[in-house]
Design a protein around this motif. Sequence first.
Motif, PDB file in Angstrom:
ATOM      1  N   VAL A  14      22.136  48.015  39.091  1.00  0.00           N
ATOM      2  CA  VAL A  14      22.384  46.929  38.126  1.00  0.00           C
ATOM      3  C   VAL A  14      23.888  46.807  37.937  1.00  0.00           C
ATOM      4  O   VAL A  14      24.532  47.696  37.362  1.00  0.00           O
ATOM      5  CB  VAL A  14      21.678  47.213  36.790  1.00  0.00           C
ATOM      6  N   MET A  15      24.455  45.702  38.436  1.00  0.00           N
ATOM      7  CA  MET A  15      25.917  45.540  38.484  1.00  0.00           C
ATOM      8  C   MET A  15      26.365  44.322  37.680  1.00  0.00           C
ATOM      9  O   MET A  15      26.251  43.182  38.138  1.00  0.00           O
ATOM     10  CB  MET A  15      26.371  45.402  39.938  1.00  0.00           C
ATOM     11  N   PRO A  16      26.856  44.541  36.444  1.00  0.00           N
ATOM     12  CA  PRO A  16      27.463  43.417  35.708  1.00  0.00           C
ATOM     13  C   PRO A  16      28.772  43.013  36.366  1.00  0.00           C
ATOM     14  O   PRO A  16      29.489  43.845  36.934  1.00  0.00           O
ATOM     15  CB  PRO A  16      27.702  43.998  34.311  1.00  0.00           C
ATOM     16  N   ILE A  17      29.084  41.731  36.302  1.00  0.00           N
ATOM     17  CA  ILE A  17      30.341  41.246  36.888  1.00  0.00           C
ATOM     18  C   ILE A  17      31.427  41.315  35.829  1.00  0.00           C
ATOM     19  O   ILE A  17      31.483  40.497  34.899  1.00  0.00           O
ATOM     20  CB  ILE A  17      30.187  39.796  37.413  1.00  0.00           C
ATOM     21  N   SER A  18      32.284  42.308  35.950  1.00  0.00           N
ATOM     22  CA  SER A  18      33.366  42.525  34.993  1.00  0.00           C
ATOM     23  C   SER A  18      34.572  41.650  35.335  1.00  0.00           C
ATOM     24  O   SER A  18      34.619  40.990  36.384  1.00  0.00           O
ATOM     25  CB  SER A  18      33.770  44.000  34.999  1.00  0.00           C
ATOM     26  N   GLU A  19      35.571  41.659  34.470  1.00  0.00           N
ATOM     27  CA  GLU A  19      36.799  40.877  34.721  1.00  0.00           C
ATOM     28  C   GLU A  19      37.509  41.395  35.970  1.00  0.00           C
ATOM     29  O   GLU A  19      38.060  40.601  36.747  1.00  0.00           O
ATOM     30  CB  GLU A  19      37.724  40.966  33.508  1.00  0.00           C
ATOM     31  N   GLU A  20      37.480  42.709  36.171  1.00  0.00           N
ATOM     32  CA  GLU A  20      38.129  43.269  37.372  1.00  0.00           C
ATOM     33  C   GLU A  20      37.423  42.782  38.645  1.00  0.00           C
ATOM     34  O   GLU A  20      38.084  42.454  39.649  1.00  0.00           O
ATOM     35  CB  GLU A  20      38.103  44.796  37.319  1.00  0.00           C
ATOM     36  N   MET A  21      36.076  42.724  38.603  1.00  0.00           N
ATOM     37  CA  MET A  21      35.340  42.214  39.765  1.00  0.00           C
ATOM     38  C   MET A  21      35.625  40.729  39.980  1.00  0.00           C
ATOM     39  O   MET A  21      35.721  40.275  41.130  1.00  0.00           O
ATOM     40  CB  MET A  21      33.843  42.444  39.576  1.00  0.00           C
ATOM     41  N   GLN A  22      35.754  39.992  38.907  1.00  0.00           N
ATOM     42  CA  GLN A  22      36.088  38.571  39.042  1.00  0.00           C
ATOM     43  C   GLN A  22      37.437  38.393  39.749  1.00  0.00           C
ATOM     44  O   GLN A  22      37.586  37.499  40.593  1.00  0.00           O
ATOM     45  CB  GLN A  22      36.126  37.904  37.663  1.00  0.00           C
ATOM     46  N   GLN A  23      38.398  39.280  39.418  1.00  0.00           N
ATOM     47  CA  GLN A  23      39.703  39.198  40.087  1.00  0.00           C
ATOM     48  C   GLN A  23      39.572  39.498  41.576  1.00  0.00           C
ATOM     49  O   GLN A  23      40.197  38.847  42.416  1.00  0.00           O
ATOM     50  CB  GLN A  23      40.677  40.205  39.430  1.00  0.00           C
ATOM     51  N   ILE A  24      38.720  40.477  41.931  1.00  0.00           N
ATOM     52  CA  ILE A  24      38.502  40.800  43.353  1.00  0.00           C
ATOM     53  C   ILE A  24      37.869  39.606  44.068  1.00  0.00           C
ATOM     54  O   ILE A  24      38.237  39.270  45.202  1.00  0.00           O
ATOM     55  CB  ILE A  24      37.621  42.053  43.490  1.00  0.00           C
ATOM     56  N   ILE A  25      36.897  38.957  43.402  1.00  0.00           N
ATOM     57  CA  ILE A  25      36.232  37.795  44.010  1.00  0.00           C
ATOM     58  C   ILE A  25      37.236  36.667  44.219  1.00  0.00           C
ATOM     59  O   ILE A  25      37.258  36.020  45.275  1.00  0.00           O
ATOM     60  CB  ILE A  25      35.068  37.327  43.111  1.00  0.00           C
ATOM     61  N   LEU A  26      38.085  36.423  43.219  1.00  0.00           N
ATOM     62  CA  LEU A  26      39.078  35.342  43.332  1.00  0.00           C
ATOM     63  C   LEU A  26      40.087  35.625  44.435  1.00  0.00           C
ATOM     64  O   LEU A  26      40.616  34.691  45.054  1.00  0.00           O
ATOM     65  CB  LEU A  26      39.789  35.147  41.992  1.00  0.00           C
ATOM     66  N   ARG A  27      40.338  36.914  44.690  1.00  0.00           N
ATOM     67  CA  ARG A  27      41.254  37.277  45.783  1.00  0.00           C
ATOM     68  C   ARG A  27      40.531  37.275  47.120  1.00  0.00           C
ATOM     69  O   ARG A  27      41.117  37.629  48.136  1.00  0.00           O
ATOM     70  CB  ARG A  27      41.840  38.676  45.531  1.00  0.00           C
ATOM     71  N   ASP A  28      39.227  36.910  47.112  1.00  0.00           N
ATOM     72  CA  ASP A  28      38.414  36.898  48.319  1.00  0.00           C
ATOM     73  C   ASP A  28      38.277  38.305  48.897  1.00  0.00           C
ATOM     74  O   ASP A  28      38.335  38.517  50.109  1.00  0.00           O
ATOM     75  CB  ASP A  28      38.987  35.935  49.374  1.00  0.00           C
ATOM     76  N   GLY A  29      38.082  39.289  47.985  1.00  0.00           N
ATOM     77  CA  GLY A  29      37.935  40.673  48.399  1.00  0.00           C
ATOM     78  C   GLY A  29      36.617  40.903  49.126  1.00  0.00           C
ATOM     79  O   GLY A  29      35.677  40.098  49.052  1.00  0.00           O
ATOM     80  N   SER A  30      36.523  42.028  49.803  1.00  0.00           N
ATOM     81  CA  SER A  30      35.325  42.352  50.584  1.00  0.00           C
ATOM     82  C   SER A  30      34.267  43.024  49.705  1.00  0.00           C
ATOM     83  O   SER A  30      34.525  43.418  48.561  1.00  0.00           O
ATOM     84  CB  SER A  30      35.679  43.275  51.738  1.00  0.00           C
TER      85      SER A  30
END
Length: 576
Positions: free
Chosen positions: A520-536
């Motif tokens: 169960v993985m909530p999308i935190s602000e840090e994860m949002q930053q990774i997504i916006l950077r097009d992280g893997s």
Amino acid sequence: MAAVNSPSKQTPPVALPGLARALMSVDRLNQQTAEDLFRKAQSSRSSFIATLIASGTINAADLAHTVSGIFGAPLLDLDAIDPLRVSRELLDIKLCKAYGVVALAKRSNRLIVATADPTHQEAAEKIKFTTQMGVDWVIAEHDKLLKLIEAATKGDESMQAAADMDFDFDDMQPDQEQEEPQGGSSEVEDAPIVKFLHKMLLDAFNMRASDLHFEPYEHQYRVRFRIDGELREISTPPIAIKEKLASRIKVISRLDISEKRVPQDGRMKLKVGPDRVIDFRVSTLPTLFGEKIVIRILDPSSARLGIEALGYEPEEKERLLTAIGRPYGMILVTGPTGSGKTVSLYTCLNLLNKPGVNIATAEDPSEINLPGVNQVNVNEKAGLTFAAALRAFLRQDPDIIMVGEIRDLETADIAIKAAQTGHLVLSTLHTNDAPTTLTRMRNMGIAPFNIASSVILITAQRLARRLCPQCKQPAEVPHEALLDAGYREEEIDGSWVTYRPVGCTACNNGYKGRVGIYQVMPISEEMQQIILRDGSALDIAAQARREGVRSLRDSGLHKARLGVTSLEEVLAVTNE
């Protein structure tokens, strides 16, 4: 003394059964005790062997070993026999129950039969007369034999009880517009076919199966049930049954019985009581030697079991409840087919289903009927796609939307816009774990900004078989094997043990039921930053670990530590 005992030897007061005489010959029973037990058995109308064991004179295990030695017959531990494997074709189950025997196998013209009393001549003669085969005895413990017979007959008795009550198919007749081919009616009204289908459906339900598979081959036809995630062969009826059985299932599922060249999907219902109806989803598939039919059991009560019954750990449950309590955003449930995604979604919907909430779902097809929820079946041929259903939902002021599966960019785009504009959206995707779900959405063509601003939680899940609490035993697993499985050195402190399956009459090879394994993985602000950077996906997985999110493997290992499932099962259903 000789004169006193002599008449007793010449004229015994009772004709003792063969088992009593055999035990007396090896000094395991004296004559007076044998006579007393025999009279007691006659007065209570019970068998001699049952009365003997109940008296405590000799226990079932000692008796089986003694009898095996006297008659030179092999001794079999019936704990190794699966009740589902007991053949009803070798020997009638009613005869088995009457004489306390179980047919194990057939060799040439001889039948191998398990018994606790090989001196029972009436049983031997009845078996010979019924089967026209000779009998080879195998010795088994009396109590285990009775348990096995009871487990094997449970499905038959349940079926008969349901038949004596209110037992009926709903919607048995085909649509009026659909013309039935000439001769179709005579095919589907064949009474043995009807009886066989009724029995298979009720047996599957009683055995807690999730699917029934009717499979035609060149020289045989078989029926398999999926029980606790594992397919088991239940019956091998004559191959001549395949056409009539397929026609019967098609008619009550409102399918075209004349069309055998393309797959078809349908539904049917079985009433098993005054207020209990079970739904079945039917799928047909043309194969080389006929149509394979798979029937999935859809029990509406599974969605009302509550979130505690699904197997979430406390912290995982808290994260999920927090997410579904949000007014808007997207919650995604991922996993392979048959991993319990639909039950998880409907459990969430059941928690949210209140008079003041407008809930709409689009599925292909709707599996569980939930009163109070507006459910739509997708129909691609008629133009009712997921995307079209979503557009219609948004014009009807919904609060919560559930999309059965996000399959394409158009559906994903509409669902994301709904999540961004004040709606709570629940859906599923087919991915291996939670972090790769975000990568999959990116590959579908969804912009990183839309993913980061809409997705609030992702749950990946698998179903593992639950160990039977009655027969599970501690397993000795080497230290290195625990490390290889994924346990950390500090976790292997000797304060807990893993368990292994054993098998008993109350379970299926040591397992009974299934339990969910979740990430169960909530999308935190840090994860949002990774997504916006097009992280893997690796970047997201690393951040999830830093935030205390267990991987699927870690979640499974935790279940093994608690003794809920076995380490072998965890390794089989999770991968790292």
